[in-house]
Design an enzyme around this catalytic site. Structure first.
Site, PDB file in Angstrom:
ATOM      1  N   ASP A  38       3.014 -55.001   2.295  1.00  0.00           N
ATOM      2  CA  ASP A  38       2.831 -54.335   3.584  1.00  0.00           C
ATOM      3  C   ASP A  38       2.748 -55.361   4.713  1.00  0.00           C
ATOM      4  O   ASP A  38       1.767 -56.107   4.811  1.00  0.00           O
ATOM      5  CB  ASP A  38       1.541 -53.501   3.527  1.00  0.00           C
ATOM      6  N   ASP A  39       3.784 -55.417   5.555  1.00  0.00           N
ATOM      7  CA  ASP A  39       3.839 -56.329   6.700  1.00  0.00           C
ATOM      8  C   ASP A  39       3.993 -57.793   6.299  1.00  0.00           C
ATOM      9  O   ASP A  39       3.639 -58.697   7.056  1.00  0.00           O
ATOM     10  CB  ASP A  39       2.608 -56.190   7.595  1.00  0.00           C
ATOM     11  N   CYS A  76       6.209 -48.949   8.863  1.00  0.00           N
ATOM     12  CA  CYS A  76       5.818 -48.542   7.505  1.00  0.00           C
ATOM     13  C   CYS A  76       6.449 -47.265   6.965  1.00  0.00           C
ATOM     14  O   CYS A  76       7.309 -47.294   6.083  1.00  0.00           O
ATOM     15  CB  CYS A  76       4.301 -48.379   7.450  1.00  0.00           C
ATOM     16  N   ARG A  80       9.293 -46.294   3.977  1.00  0.00           N
ATOM     17  CA  ARG A  80       8.914 -45.709   2.694  1.00  0.00           C
ATOM     18  C   ARG A  80       9.688 -44.430   2.399  1.00  0.00           C
ATOM     19  O   ARG A  80      10.035 -44.148   1.251  1.00  0.00           O
ATOM     20  CB  ARG A  80       7.402 -45.472   2.678  1.00  0.00           C
ATOM     21  N   LYS A 138      -0.554 -47.605  -1.387  1.00  0.00           N
ATOM     22  CA  LYS A 138      -0.454 -46.921  -0.095  1.00  0.00           C
ATOM     23  C   LYS A 138       0.692 -45.924  -0.110  1.00  0.00           C
ATOM     24  O   LYS A 138       1.832 -46.276  -0.396  1.00  0.00           O
ATOM     25  CB  LYS A 138      -0.249 -47.961   1.006  1.00  0.00           C
ATOM     26  N   HIS A 140       1.275 -43.057   2.641  1.00  0.00           N
ATOM     27  CA  HIS A 140       1.690 -42.980   4.052  1.00  0.00           C
ATOM     28  C   HIS A 140       2.892 -42.067   4.278  1.00  0.00           C
ATOM     29  O   HIS A 140       3.682 -42.278   5.195  1.00  0.00           O
ATOM     30  CB  HIS A 140       1.990 -44.384   4.592  1.00  0.00           C
ATOM     31  N   HIS A 235      -1.340 -56.278   5.348  1.00  0.00           N
ATOM     32  CA  HIS A 235      -1.568 -55.492   6.564  1.00  0.00           C
ATOM     33  C   HIS A 235      -3.004 -55.705   7.053  1.00  0.00           C
ATOM     34  O   HIS A 235      -3.928 -55.783   6.260  1.00  0.00           O
ATOM     35  CB  HIS A 235      -1.345 -54.015   6.240  1.00  0.00           C
ATOM     36  N   ASP A 340       7.932 -53.886   3.705  1.00  0.00           N
ATOM     37  CA  ASP A 340       8.319 -52.632   4.349  1.00  0.00           C
ATOM     38  C   ASP A 340       8.855 -52.830   5.762  1.00  0.00           C
ATOM     39  O   ASP A 340       9.437 -51.909   6.337  1.00  0.00           O
ATOM     40  CB  ASP A 340       7.154 -51.642   4.353  1.00  0.00           C
ATOM     41  N   ASN A 341       8.663 -54.004   6.337  1.00  0.00           N
ATOM     42  CA  ASN A 341       9.171 -54.333   7.675  1.00  0.00           C
ATOM     43  C   ASN A 341       8.855 -55.792   7.933  1.00  0.00           C
ATOM     44  O   ASN A 341       8.329 -56.490   7.050  1.00  0.00           O
ATOM     45  CB  ASN A 341       8.536 -53.442   8.760  1.00  0.00           C
ATOM     46  N   LYS A 395       7.571 -56.908  13.482  1.00  0.00           N
ATOM     47  CA  LYS A 395       7.396 -55.488  13.207  1.00  0.00           C
ATOM     48  C   LYS A 395       7.386 -54.637  14.479  1.00  0.00           C
ATOM     49  O   LYS A 395       6.854 -55.051  15.504  1.00  0.00           O
ATOM     50  CB  LYS A 395       6.077 -55.279  12.466  1.00  0.00           C
TER      51      LYS A 395
END
Length: 554
Positions: A38-39, A76, A80, A138, A140, A235, A340-341, A395
């Protein structure tokens, strides 16, 4: 929006009817494991140029195919949704993050803010074709029971529903709509508490390992598996075990420009970057030399904690890999690792995200406490721009720094090496379905990587195919090596990414005909998927104000 979706029940019925033939006639199909960070920045692990200790990820990357051209959505949940469906994020219901929907987007098709029920997930497709399916981490993609991973094809699931949380498990809430609370579900059942020793990366890996072992020992023992491990690290808030943070004390005292230079050099040495590439200048951060002594100490501490989060994520990846080796499933498992980014560049201390200000103000952010469960910090733009270099920004932007992510695959049928071909996160679903010999039954926007993985193809998309994207008012159109880009300020820029991957030279004035053609292609894409550009600025993103006037040339 084009009508390419059919109800999931029809999809699953078709797949279920094909399952007996697949199980009887086909050779054993591969297992699949997606590991999502994540990130995470492009160069944050050793195999991609970083200095953080990531031996387990580096070992996987060494035996796999590194994808330097994989692109995601800029944040995010849209990513996904694309990952699990093979569709554009609007076609899957995430035209924007649920938290960022503007008044003019709410209620519009493609802006449901959760995974649409008529967008079949990869877990639903593979589960119906004879796979056991597992999720941990996660989610989301929706907050209601009907939107839970357990309701979207995952037979075993441990899910944190929101976009971020306290990594030590504080502020658990049974009401997912409560601001500031975090909701966890175990196989669809909402939890009221977590273990006292909870730490996100440890807990998510532990649960996946347990479910892999239990499902292999049960009635589904002979079935291949599809597992999705979605870490919340790194994140923000920056939080990690103290012993891991201690490993990086003093490591970042030289600042983010020095880190950026070192990582770019290492990317060249690893063959990930052409030595002639001109990196984009630091665009949103201030020079390290201009910071005060206290500011430097705080910034360095943040990066130490961030590195510890990545380090701990890697350790847990090693635990999962060892579990697969112990069960004899490792050699039969295709493992995809990706972010994810781009790296998160928001600076919480300059109040760039009003949505989290109350939480930041209530935290104990004394220098010596940063990284503890009671702190609440982020790395800020300087470290983020170091992590995304040579790309532009990070991001939430449609620049390469926001959408080009670290990624690699390893496992059966994957020829080791490096691919610089453009690829999309929407390609994952069709690729896995291909490898599993499962018909898609409904059209997908992504394209299979099977030729690329086996070394029989060098590209995924033909140079003539336009690929559009929009998020938070930022817009882009990719066609071959050319990219048309509006960062959100209403100015269309044109880049030749083959010669300028850093997006440093705007060629719009030199190529008016190409710009016009790509603009027309973007407009066609926007009509096709139903883009609704926001009419107000998102209140929690460090983004330019929305355009109030019509775009020139449109």
């Amino acid at each position: 929006m084009r009508k390419l979706l059919r109800p999931c029940l029809a999809v699953l019925s078709l797949l279920a009817s094909a399952t007996p033939a697949l199980a009887k006639d086909a050779p054993r199909r591969p297992n699949f494991l997606i590991i999502l960070a994540d990130d995470l920045g492009f160069s944050d692990i050793g195999a991609f140029g970083g200095e953080i200790a990531t031996p387990n990820l580096d070992a996987l990357a060494a035996r796999g195919l590194k994808l330097t051209g994989l692109h995601t959505a800029a944040t995010c949940s849209p990513t996904r949704a694309m990952l699990l469906t093979g569709l554009d994020n609007r076609e899957a219901g995430l035209g924007s993050m649920a938290e960022a929907l503007t008044a003019n987007q709410r209620g519009k098709p493609g802006y449901e803010g959760h995974l649409r029920p008529d967008a079949a997930s990869l877990a639903e497709r593979l589960g119906a074709s004879g796979y056991r399916t597992l999720f941990s981490g996660k989610w989301h993609l929706g907050l209601t029971p009907a939107q839970d991973p357990h309701a979207r094809g995952f037979q075993h699931s441990f899910a944190m529903l929101q976009g971020s949380h306290n990594h030590f498990g504080r502020d658990v809430s049974t009401d997912p709509s409560k601001i500031g609370g975090f909701t966890y579900r175990d196989n669809g059942q909402t939890l009221s508490s977590l273990p006292a020793d909870f730490y996100s990366s440890d807990a998510f890996a532990t649960r996946l390992i347990a479910d892999l072992r239990a499902s292999k020992a049960g009635v589904d023992a002979k079935k291949p598996f599809f597992a999705y491990l979605a870490f919340t690290a790194p994140h923000f808030p920056l939080q990690a075990p103290a012993e891991t943070i201690a490993k990086y004390k003093g490591r970042y005292d030289a600042g983010y420009e020095a880190l950026r230079t070192a990582r770019l050099k290492r990317q060249v040495e690893l063959g990930l970057l052409d030595a002639k590439t001109i990196p984009h200048d630091l665009d949103l951060s201030v020079p390290w030399a201009s910071l005060t002594r206290d500011q430097k100490a705080r910034a360095a501490r943040r990066m130490e904690v961030y590195a510890a989060m990545v380090d701990r994520l890697d350790w847990n990846v090693g635990r999962v890999v060892q579990a697969l080796k112990d069960s004899g499933e490792y050699d039969d498992t295709v493992i995809l690792f990706l972010a994810d980014n781009g790296a998160e560049g928001s600076a919480l201390d300059d109040r760039s995200i009003p949505r989290v200000m109350a939480r930041y103000d209530a935290a104990d952010n004394r220098l010596e406490n940063v990284g503890a469960a009671t702190s609440y910090e982020s790395i800020g733009p300087g470290w983020a721009e170091a992590a995304t270099a040579p790309s532009w920004r990070f991001k939430a932007f449609e620049t390469e720094g926001g959408t080009r992510v670290i990624s690699f695959l390893a496992g059966p049928g994957v020829k080791p090496g490096i691919s610089h071909a453009y690829a999309s996160v929407a390609d994952v679903a069709p690729t896995f379905l291909d490898l599993a010999k499962v018909p898609a039954t409904t059209p997908l926007r992504g394209r299979s990587w099977t030729g690329l993985l086996g070394g029989k193809a060098r590209t995924v998309y033909p140079a003539s195919q336009p690929i559009g994207a929009e998020l938070f008012g930022g817009r882009s159109l990719r066609q071959g090596d050319w990219k048309l880009l509006d960062t959100g300020d209403g100015v269309w820029r044109l880049f030749d990414l083959a010669r300028d991957p850093g997006e440093t030279r705007d060629l719009a004035g030199h190529e008016p005909a190409r710009k016009a053609a790509l603009l027309a292609a973007y407009q066609a894409y926007a009509r096709e998927v139903g883009v609704v550009e926001p009419d107000t600025r998102q209140p929690f993103l460090n983004q330019p104000s929305p355009r109030q006037q019509p775009h020139q040339g449109e």
